[in-house]
Motif scaffolding. Structure first.
Motif, PDB file in Angstrom:
ATOM      1  N   ARG B  98      -1.955   9.453  -2.529  1.00 17.89           N
ATOM      2  CA  ARG B  98      -2.911  10.233  -1.736  1.00 17.89           C
ATOM      3  C   ARG B  98      -4.118  10.614  -2.589  1.00 17.89           C
ATOM      4  NH1 ARG B  98      -0.044  14.676   1.697  1.00 17.89           N
ATOM      5  NH2 ARG B  98       0.777  15.289  -0.315  1.00 17.89           N
ATOM      6  N   LEU B  99      -3.851  11.047  -3.819  1.00 17.12           N
ATOM      7  CA  LEU B  99      -4.923  11.429  -4.741  1.00 17.12           C
ATOM      8  C   LEU B  99      -5.855  10.253  -5.025  1.00 17.12           C
ATOM      9  CD1 LEU B  99      -6.343  13.137  -6.910  1.00 17.12           C
ATOM     10  CD2 LEU B  99      -4.421  12.623  -8.454  1.00 17.12           C
ATOM     11  N   LEU B 100      -5.279   9.107  -5.378  1.00 25.94           N
ATOM     12  CA  LEU B 100      -6.114   7.952  -5.738  1.00 25.94           C
ATOM     13  C   LEU B 100      -6.924   7.469  -4.543  1.00 25.94           C
ATOM     14  CD1 LEU B 100      -6.825   5.974  -8.069  1.00 25.94           C
ATOM     15  CD2 LEU B 100      -5.164   4.404  -7.041  1.00 25.94           C
ATOM     16  N   LYS B 101      -6.290   7.425  -3.375  1.00 25.94           N
ATOM     17  CA  LYS B 101      -7.013   6.996  -2.174  1.00 25.94           C
ATOM     18  C   LYS B 101      -8.216   7.897  -1.918  1.00 25.94           C
ATOM     19  CE  LYS B 101      -6.506   5.903   2.716  1.00 25.94           C
ATOM     20  NZ  LYS B 101      -5.640   5.882   3.907  1.00 25.94           N
ATOM     21  N   CYS B 102      -8.018   9.190  -2.073  1.00 27.94           N
ATOM     22  CA  CYS B 102      -9.100  10.148  -1.843  1.00 27.94           C
ATOM     23  C   CYS B 102     -10.201  10.005  -2.899  1.00 27.94           C
ATOM     24  CB  CYS B 102      -8.513  11.554  -1.814  1.00 27.94           C
ATOM     25  SG  CYS B 102      -9.612  12.757  -1.066  1.00 27.94           S
ATOM     26  N   LEU B 103      -9.829   9.814  -4.160  1.00 31.37           N
ATOM     27  CA  LEU B 103     -10.837   9.618  -5.216  1.00 31.37           C
ATOM     28  C   LEU B 103     -11.703   8.399  -4.902  1.00 31.37           C
ATOM     29  CD1 LEU B 103      -8.763  10.285  -8.484  1.00 31.37           C
ATOM     30  CD2 LEU B 103     -10.591  11.734  -7.559  1.00 31.37           C
ATOM     31  N   HIS B 104     -11.058   7.309  -4.464  1.00 30.83           N
ATOM     32  CA  HIS B 104     -11.820   6.085  -4.159  1.00 30.83           C
ATOM     33  C   HIS B 104     -12.668   6.228  -2.894  1.00 30.83           C
ATOM     34  CE1 HIS B 104     -10.641   3.133  -7.197  1.00 30.83           C
ATOM     35  NE2 HIS B 104      -9.383   3.549  -7.108  1.00 30.83           N
ATOM     36  N   SER B 105     -12.312   7.168  -2.038  1.00 30.09           N
ATOM     37  CA  SER B 105     -13.037   7.285  -0.765  1.00 30.09           C
ATOM     38  C   SER B 105     -14.423   7.917  -0.914  1.00 30.09           C
ATOM     39  CB  SER B 105     -12.211   8.091   0.244  1.00 30.09           C
ATOM     40  OG  SER B 105     -12.240   9.470  -0.089  1.00 30.09           O
ATOM     41  N   HIS B 106     -14.683   8.529  -2.049  1.00 30.43           N
ATOM     42  CA  HIS B 106     -15.994   9.166  -2.270  1.00 30.43           C
ATOM     43  C   HIS B 106     -16.822   8.286  -3.205  1.00 30.43           C
ATOM     44  CE1 HIS B 106     -14.838  12.787  -0.153  1.00 30.43           C
ATOM     45  NE2 HIS B 106     -13.677  12.733  -0.783  1.00 30.43           N
ATOM     46  N   GLU B 107     -17.827   7.656  -2.628  1.00 27.72           N
ATOM     47  CA  GLU B 107     -18.695   6.714  -3.339  1.00 27.72           C
ATOM     48  C   GLU B 107     -19.227   7.316  -4.649  1.00 27.72           C
ATOM     49  OE1 GLU B 107     -19.933   3.718  -1.722  1.00 27.72           O
ATOM     50  OE2 GLU B 107     -20.914   3.207  -3.624  1.00 27.72           O
ATOM     51  N   ILE B 145       3.034   6.947   0.146  1.00 23.97           N
ATOM     52  CA  ILE B 145       2.881   7.453   1.524  1.00 23.97           C
ATOM     53  C   ILE B 145       1.587   7.017   2.195  1.00 23.97           C
ATOM     54  CG2 ILE B 145       4.409   9.414   1.089  1.00 23.97           C
ATOM     55  CD1 ILE B 145       1.899  11.189   0.828  1.00 23.97           C
ATOM     56  N   VAL B 146       0.585   6.627   1.414  1.00 17.92           N
ATOM     57  CA  VAL B 146      -0.663   6.070   1.965  1.00 17.92           C
ATOM     58  C   VAL B 146      -1.064   4.882   1.090  1.00 17.92           C
ATOM     59  CG1 VAL B 146      -1.517   8.245   2.958  1.00 17.92           C
ATOM     60  CG2 VAL B 146      -2.130   7.624   0.611  1.00 17.92           C
ATOM     61  N   PHE B 147      -1.900   3.991   1.659  1.00 17.13           N
ATOM     62  CA  PHE B 147      -2.304   2.760   0.963  1.00 17.13           C
ATOM     63  C   PHE B 147      -3.696   2.929   0.362  1.00 17.13           C
ATOM     64  CE2 PHE B 147      -4.055  -1.673   1.118  1.00 17.13           C
ATOM     65  CZ  PHE B 147      -3.177  -2.242   0.213  1.00 17.13           C
ATOM     66  N   PRO B 148      -3.795   3.017  -0.954  1.00 15.51           N
ATOM     67  CA  PRO B 148      -5.129   3.109  -1.565  1.00 15.51           C
ATOM     68  C   PRO B 148      -5.760   1.710  -1.641  1.00 15.51           C
ATOM     69  CG  PRO B 148      -3.439   3.232  -3.271  1.00 15.51           C
ATOM     70  CD  PRO B 148      -2.714   3.030  -1.957  1.00 15.51           C
ATOM     71  N   PRO B 149      -7.086   1.622  -1.796  1.00 16.43           N
ATOM     72  CA  PRO B 149      -7.740   0.300  -1.798  1.00 16.43           C
ATOM     73  C   PRO B 149      -7.396  -0.534  -3.028  1.00 16.43           C
ATOM     74  CG  PRO B 149      -9.321   2.034  -2.286  1.00 16.43           C
ATOM     75  CD  PRO B 149      -8.059   2.722  -1.887  1.00 16.43           C
ATOM     76  N   THR B 150      -6.853   0.104  -4.047  1.00 10.68           N
ATOM     77  CA  THR B 150      -6.474  -0.555  -5.295  1.00 10.68           C
ATOM     78  C   THR B 150      -5.553   0.404  -6.035  1.00 10.68           C
ATOM     79  OG1 THR B 150      -7.310  -1.221  -7.494  1.00 10.68           O
ATOM     80  CG2 THR B 150      -8.644   0.345  -6.287  1.00 10.68           C
ATOM     81  N   PHE B 151      -4.766  -0.103  -6.993  1.00  9.34           N
ATOM     82  CA  PHE B 151      -4.023   0.790  -7.881  1.00  9.34           C
ATOM     83  C   PHE B 151      -4.839   1.121  -9.132  1.00  9.34           C
ATOM     84  CE2 PHE B 151       0.459  -0.766  -6.321  1.00  9.34           C
ATOM     85  CZ  PHE B 151       0.330   0.023  -5.188  1.00  9.34           C
TER      86      PHE B 151
END
Ligand SMILES: [Ca+2]
Ligand SMILES: [Ca+2]
Lengths: 251, 251
Positions: B98-107, B145-151
């Motif tokens: 969840r953390l990584l997905k959110c970090l990547h979501s902010h350009e 629990i969620v799919f980030p765009p990359t690991f």
């Protein structure tokens, strides 16, 4: 998959402590496969790194039960044909991320498996092989050692499985999340039901309506979205879980 | 990140059993931040679902230590500016995916954090916040629990951390993988060193060369690619781990 012909056996774990491979479930594996008139089994060893040695573990166990077994890694030039010409498939445990990435890497493989299951081919999974039968791998316990193109998976059943389900250790001082806490996190982000199946048990899914817990008398724990931890429920071997797990209809 | 100015503190876990939030590490957190002339801390609550309540947990603890804390979730219109105007950042624990997905979501957010760390901004992470400081999140213990765009992650350090490191329980009959087995699976697919840091400890990374284990006297376990489980090594608090963890150079 909605099909009256569906025959899916999803085992929590392949090996119980101190026992041989598939020993704890051998009797119901054998009757499941015989019930589907199975002669040959296509084995999928993708969850482990060493496919040859994994096949060497599985093959004699199935032969002992009266079935022939061939591993899909000998048929990678055309794995779809291998799926289309087998009586049954067995996807073994290991790392779920590695398994899912490999399944997605073979064009048409996932679609072929789904079609065969809809047409009545018997499907067996253990551990990671049970996880990939679900809509996503989001309830795996494994470490994300490789990045699959998606967490979406075979969706043979419309609910999620947590294999090797483990009750919270009330004496532990370790601060890592308990399994129940992890599944609560899953439900912060997702709505599908999750069934935690303890070691020594399996789910037998047949037709459109039936999901039965089989195996050792240790029960399973059902986690539903919107419930508090105390509201989650215990379920016994031989209980019909279809009405609880199939309520939303399958995609 | 290769920089003489690097100041990174990566904590295994925020809370030890029976203690208050950050209590076990409060003394070295305080001296770490004071050593960087920090007045205000930008908090990142993305690993938990409820950002307001997470901020309410962290804020008084930092204020008690003499720092002001503001949470980045109040600055989502321009999180990059928030990063560019803080003295320090603290990324808290929770779910790493969840953390990584959110970090990547902010350009531009990840690039901004990396630039500030290269320029000497103090960075603190705990648990998931330590995982995301690594090249990838492939050694997290969390459920996907969620799919980030990359690991791929912040890569503030060139090695992997396994937080909440837990020794195998030799009495357990549970057949799920031990932590050491999971890390061996990681090394079947990846080559970077992994340091398993037990609860109550942290890694202090300063400049281009130094990585020190600090905190409780429980040691850390280093996992190197190509070694058998028996060849992996134990390391003590205050030992200089730079030569072991930084050997390959950073990307
Ligand atoms: Ca596994
Ligand atoms: Ca976590």
């Amino acid at each position: 998959i909605q099909s009256n012909k569906k025959r899916v056996l999803l085992i929590s774990n392949s090996t119980c402590a101190g026992e041989a491979y598939l020993q704890h479930c051998a009797s119901y594996v054998k009757s499941f496969l015989n019930g589907g008139n199975v002669k040959n089994v296509l084995f999928v060893p993708f969850a482990l790194a060493d496919h040859d040695s994994y096949e060497a573990t599985a093959k004699p166990v199935f032969e002992e039960m009266g079935f022939t077994l061939t591993s899909i890694h000998h048929h990678l030039a055309d794995p779809v044909s291998a799926v289309n010409s087998t009586d049954a498939m067995f996807i073994g445990g290991g790392n779920t991320f590695r398994l899912l990435k490999c399944l997605h890497s073979h064009e048409g493989l996932i679609a072929a498996i789904r079609q065969r299951v809809a047409d009545g081919m018997s499907y067996m999974g253990a551990s990671a092989g049970s996880n990939v039968a679900c809509p996503t791998i989001c309830t795996t316990n494994d470490m994300p050692i490789v990045f699959p193109p998606t967490f979406a998976s075979l969706t043979l059943v419309p609910f999620q499985i947590n294999a090797h389900y483990l009750d919270p250790d009330t004496n532990s001082k370790h601060m890592g999340e308990t399994r129940a806490k992890r599944l609560a996190e899953f439900h912060e982000e997702n709505t599908r039901p999750v069934i935690g199946i303890r070691e020594g048990t399996a789910l037998l899914v047949t037709g459109k309506d039936s999901v039965k817990l089989i195996g050792r008398s240790v029960g399973a724990r059902l986690f539903l979205h919107g419930r508090t931890p105390e509201q989650q429920t215990e379920h016994k071997v031989d209980e019909e879980l279809g009405p609880l797990l199939l309520v939303k209809g399958e995609d």
